[in-house]
Design a protein around this motif. Structure first.
Motif, PDB file in Angstrom:
ATOM      1  N   ALA A 156      43.236 -35.666 -15.636  1.00 47.97           N
ATOM      2  CA  ALA A 156      41.783 -35.759 -15.695  1.00 47.97           C
ATOM      3  C   ALA A 156      41.190 -34.541 -15.008  1.00 47.97           C
ATOM      4  O   ALA A 156      41.613 -34.165 -13.912  1.00 47.97           O
ATOM      5  N   ILE A 157      40.203 -33.930 -15.653  1.00 46.69           N
ATOM      6  CA  ILE A 157      39.521 -32.764 -15.097  1.00 46.69           C
ATOM      7  C   ILE A 157      38.133 -33.194 -14.672  1.00 46.69           C
ATOM      8  O   ILE A 157      37.355 -33.730 -15.467  1.00 46.69           O
ATOM      9  N   MET A 158      37.812 -32.950 -13.399  1.00 47.58           N
ATOM     10  CA  MET A 158      36.516 -33.309 -12.851  1.00 47.58           C
ATOM     11  C   MET A 158      35.876 -32.084 -12.208  1.00 47.58           C
ATOM     12  O   MET A 158      36.531 -31.060 -12.007  1.00 47.58           O
ATOM     13  N   GLY A 159      34.608 -32.213 -11.865  1.00 49.86           N
ATOM     14  CA  GLY A 159      33.913 -31.127 -11.204  1.00 49.86           C
ATOM     15  C   GLY A 159      32.430 -31.199 -11.495  1.00 49.86           C
ATOM     16  O   GLY A 159      31.995 -31.916 -12.399  1.00 49.86           O
ATOM     17  N   PRO A 160      31.630 -30.447 -10.743  1.00 53.85           N
ATOM     18  CA  PRO A 160      30.177 -30.483 -10.930  1.00 53.85           C
ATOM     19  C   PRO A 160      29.767 -29.865 -12.256  1.00 53.85           C
ATOM     20  O   PRO A 160      30.506 -29.075 -12.856  1.00 53.85           O
ATOM     21  N   SER A 161      28.577 -30.224 -12.724  1.00 58.47           N
ATOM     22  CA  SER A 161      28.046 -29.597 -13.928  1.00 58.47           C
ATOM     23  C   SER A 161      27.981 -28.087 -13.736  1.00 58.47           C
ATOM     24  O   SER A 161      27.564 -27.606 -12.687  1.00 58.47           O
ATOM     25  N   GLY A 162      28.420 -27.364 -14.754  1.00 58.14           N
ATOM     26  CA  GLY A 162      28.423 -25.914 -14.671  1.00 58.14           C
ATOM     27  C   GLY A 162      29.725 -25.317 -14.215  1.00 58.14           C
ATOM     28  O   GLY A 162      29.849 -24.098 -14.152  1.00 58.14           O
ATOM     29  N   CYS A 163      30.733 -26.154 -13.917  1.00 57.85           N
ATOM     30  CA  CYS A 163      31.995 -25.601 -13.405  1.00 57.85           C
ATOM     31  C   CYS A 163      32.934 -25.170 -14.527  1.00 57.85           C
ATOM     32  O   CYS A 163      33.970 -24.561 -14.254  1.00 57.85           O
ATOM     33  N   GLY A 164      32.612 -25.502 -15.769  1.00 54.27           N
ATOM     34  CA  GLY A 164      33.430 -25.026 -16.887  1.00 54.27           C
ATOM     35  C   GLY A 164      34.402 -26.048 -17.445  1.00 54.27           C
ATOM     36  O   GLY A 164      35.340 -25.677 -18.148  1.00 54.27           O
ATOM     37  N   LYS A 165      34.182 -27.328 -17.202  1.00 50.89           N
ATOM     38  CA  LYS A 165      35.120 -28.352 -17.685  1.00 50.89           C
ATOM     39  C   LYS A 165      35.232 -28.338 -19.213  1.00 50.89           C
ATOM     40  O   LYS A 165      36.328 -28.284 -19.764  1.00 50.89           O
ATOM     41  N   SER A 166      34.085 -28.395 -19.878  1.00 51.18           N
ATOM     42  CA  SER A 166      34.105 -28.411 -21.341  1.00 51.18           C
ATOM     43  C   SER A 166      34.538 -27.064 -21.898  1.00 51.18           C
ATOM     44  O   SER A 166      35.167 -26.999 -22.960  1.00 51.18           O
ATOM     45  N   THR A 167      34.210 -25.996 -21.197  1.00 53.62           N
ATOM     46  CA  THR A 167      34.677 -24.677 -21.616  1.00 53.62           C
ATOM     47  C   THR A 167      36.192 -24.627 -21.602  1.00 53.62           C
ATOM     48  O   THR A 167      36.831 -24.136 -22.544  1.00 53.62           O
ATOM     49  N   LEU A 168      36.798 -25.146 -20.546  1.00 52.91           N
ATOM     50  CA  LEU A 168      38.254 -25.187 -20.439  1.00 52.91           C
ATOM     51  C   LEU A 168      38.851 -26.012 -21.568  1.00 52.91           C
ATOM     52  O   LEU A 168      39.825 -25.600 -22.210  1.00 52.91           O
ATOM     53  N   LEU A 169      38.270 -27.177 -21.838  1.00 52.42           N
ATOM     54  CA  LEU A 169      38.807 -28.027 -22.896  1.00 52.42           C
ATOM     55  C   LEU A 169      38.708 -27.326 -24.253  1.00 52.42           C
ATOM     56  O   LEU A 169      39.614 -27.434 -25.089  1.00 52.42           O
ATOM     57  N   GLY A 170      37.614 -26.608 -24.464  1.00 51.71           N
ATOM     58  CA  GLY A 170      37.462 -25.866 -25.708  1.00 51.71           C
ATOM     59  C   GLY A 170      38.523 -24.787 -25.879  1.00 51.71           C
ATOM     60  O   GLY A 170      39.009 -24.543 -26.988  1.00 51.71           O
ATOM     61  N   LEU A 171      38.908 -24.147 -24.790  1.00 50.55           N
ATOM     62  CA  LEU A 171      39.979 -23.155 -24.855  1.00 50.55           C
ATOM     63  C   LEU A 171      41.310 -23.815 -25.174  1.00 50.55           C
ATOM     64  O   LEU A 171      42.114 -23.275 -25.955  1.00 50.55           O
ATOM     65  N   LEU A 172      41.571 -24.985 -24.574  1.00 51.47           N
ATOM     66  CA  LEU A 172      42.821 -25.698 -24.865  1.00 51.47           C
ATOM     67  C   LEU A 172      42.871 -26.131 -26.325  1.00 51.47           C
ATOM     68  O   LEU A 172      43.951 -26.216 -26.920  1.00 51.47           O
ATOM     69  N   ALA A 173      41.699 -26.402 -26.905  1.00 51.10           N
ATOM     70  CA  ALA A 173      41.630 -26.826 -28.305  1.00 51.10           C
ATOM     71  C   ALA A 173      41.666 -25.642 -29.275  1.00 51.10           C
ATOM     72  O   ALA A 173      41.733 -25.849 -30.489  1.00 51.10           O
ATOM     73  N   GLY A 174      41.586 -24.443 -28.752  1.00 48.44           N
ATOM     74  CA  GLY A 174      41.545 -23.282 -29.634  1.00 48.44           C
ATOM     75  C   GLY A 174      40.216 -23.103 -30.322  1.00 48.44           C
ATOM     76  O   GLY A 174      40.114 -22.393 -31.329  1.00 48.44           O
ATOM     77  N   LEU A 175      39.166 -23.726 -29.790  1.00 51.92           N
ATOM     78  CA  LEU A 175      37.832 -23.555 -30.372  1.00 51.92           C
ATOM     79  C   LEU A 175      37.265 -22.177 -30.050  1.00 51.92           C
ATOM     80  O   LEU A 175      36.345 -21.703 -30.728  1.00 51.92           O
ATOM     81  N   ALA A 176      37.797 -21.566 -29.007  1.00 53.88           N
ATOM     82  CA  ALA A 176      37.395 -20.219 -28.619  1.00 53.88           C
ATOM     83  C   ALA A 176      38.582 -19.566 -27.921  1.00 53.88           C
ATOM     84  O   ALA A 176      39.563 -20.236 -27.579  1.00 53.88           O
ATOM     85  N   ARG A 177      38.483 -18.270 -27.719  1.00 56.00           N
ATOM     86  CA  ARG A 177      39.521 -17.531 -27.000  1.00 56.00           C
ATOM     87  C   ARG A 177      38.953 -17.063 -25.669  1.00 56.00           C
ATOM     88  O   ARG A 177      37.775 -16.714 -25.577  1.00 56.00           O
ATOM     89  N   PRO A 178      39.770 -17.083 -24.624  1.00 57.48           N
ATOM     90  CA  PRO A 178      39.270 -16.648 -23.320  1.00 57.48           C
ATOM     91  C   PRO A 178      39.019 -15.146 -23.286  1.00 57.48           C
ATOM     92  O   PRO A 178      39.603 -14.388 -24.073  1.00 57.48           O
TER      93      PRO A 178
END
Length: 232
Positions: free
Chosen positions: A41-63
């Motif tokens: 489970a990934i937690m953290g305050p809003s703005g910390c990049g949780k959904s950004t990280l998940l999107g990278l794991l999904a290949g929706l974007a490249r870092p």
């Protein structure tokens, strides 16, 4: 990809956007390693990049820099077409909103996902068996607008796992549900993940949901250069 090759690893990830106001660092996370079949489970305050990280794991974007590897495939080095194919065949996605096709029944929604991920495979038997296993068989002929919010999310989970993905990525899957329906949904998600031996990476604000995972990773707000970010 076989389910014995479903570890997830990300190293030296940085995502930077350039805007008129300056540079926005949306993610700065050194490493993430999830053993095959595990749950994080990934937690953290809003703005910390949780959904950004998940999107990278999904290949929706490249870092901007760094690598993402699932099993033996470094997906961060694939072109967009290859990432789409990899995601379709190997990943199951669950979102806060169920995103069910409104004109299709539950059984048809789930069957469509299997047809996309496994072309040529007749879906009926597998779909019915999964819905039966998850206690959703009685909902199979209903349209999404005939379901409660909790039922819709459980149907969305069924859709995400019907093709037996190697990795399940879930972004706030209980965020729009009341506590009782949230518990049912996370039960469905964990039960499905364990049944197929998938790896689960889960983004959540809810500590009760996070506690169901094997491990919790807390992200911190990335250091910003010249501008603030509202990335989640």
């Amino acid at each position: 990809m076989s389910l014995s090759e479903n570890s997830v690893s990300a190293h030296d990830l940085v995502v930077v956007y350039r805007t008129a106001r300056g540079t926005v660092r949306a993610l700065n996370h050194s490493s993430l390693v999830v053993e095959g079949g595990g749950t994080v489970a990934i937690m953290g305050p809003s703005g910390c990049g949780k959904s950004t990280l998940l999107g990278l794991l999904a290949g929706l974007a490249r870092p901007t820099s760094g690598t993402v590897t699932i099993g033996g495939t470094e997906i961060s080095s694939l072109n967009e077409k290859a990432r789409i194919r990899f995601r379709r065949e190997n990943l199951g996605m669950v979102y806060q909103q169920d995103n069910l096709m409104p004109h299709l029944t539950v059984e048809e929604n789930v069957g469509l996902q299997l047809a996309i991920a496994r072309p040529g495979q007749h879906p009926d038997g597998d779909v019915h068996a999964l819905l039966e296993h998850l206690g959703l068989a009685v909902l199979g002929d209903r349209l999404p607008d005939q379901l409660s919010g909790g039922q819709r999310q459980r149907a969305a989970i069924a859709r995400a796992v019907i093709h037996r993905p190697a990795v399940i990525l879930a972004d706030e899957p209980t965020g729009s549900l009341d506590p009782d329906n949230a518990e049912r949904a996370i039960d469905t998600l964990i039960d499905s993940q364990r049944a197929i031996g998938a790896t689960l990476v889960l983004v959540t604000h809810d500590p009760t949901v996070a506690a169901r995972a094997d491990r919790i990773i807390a992200l911190e707000q990335p250091a910003l250069n010249d501008a603030a970010t509202d990335a989640d």
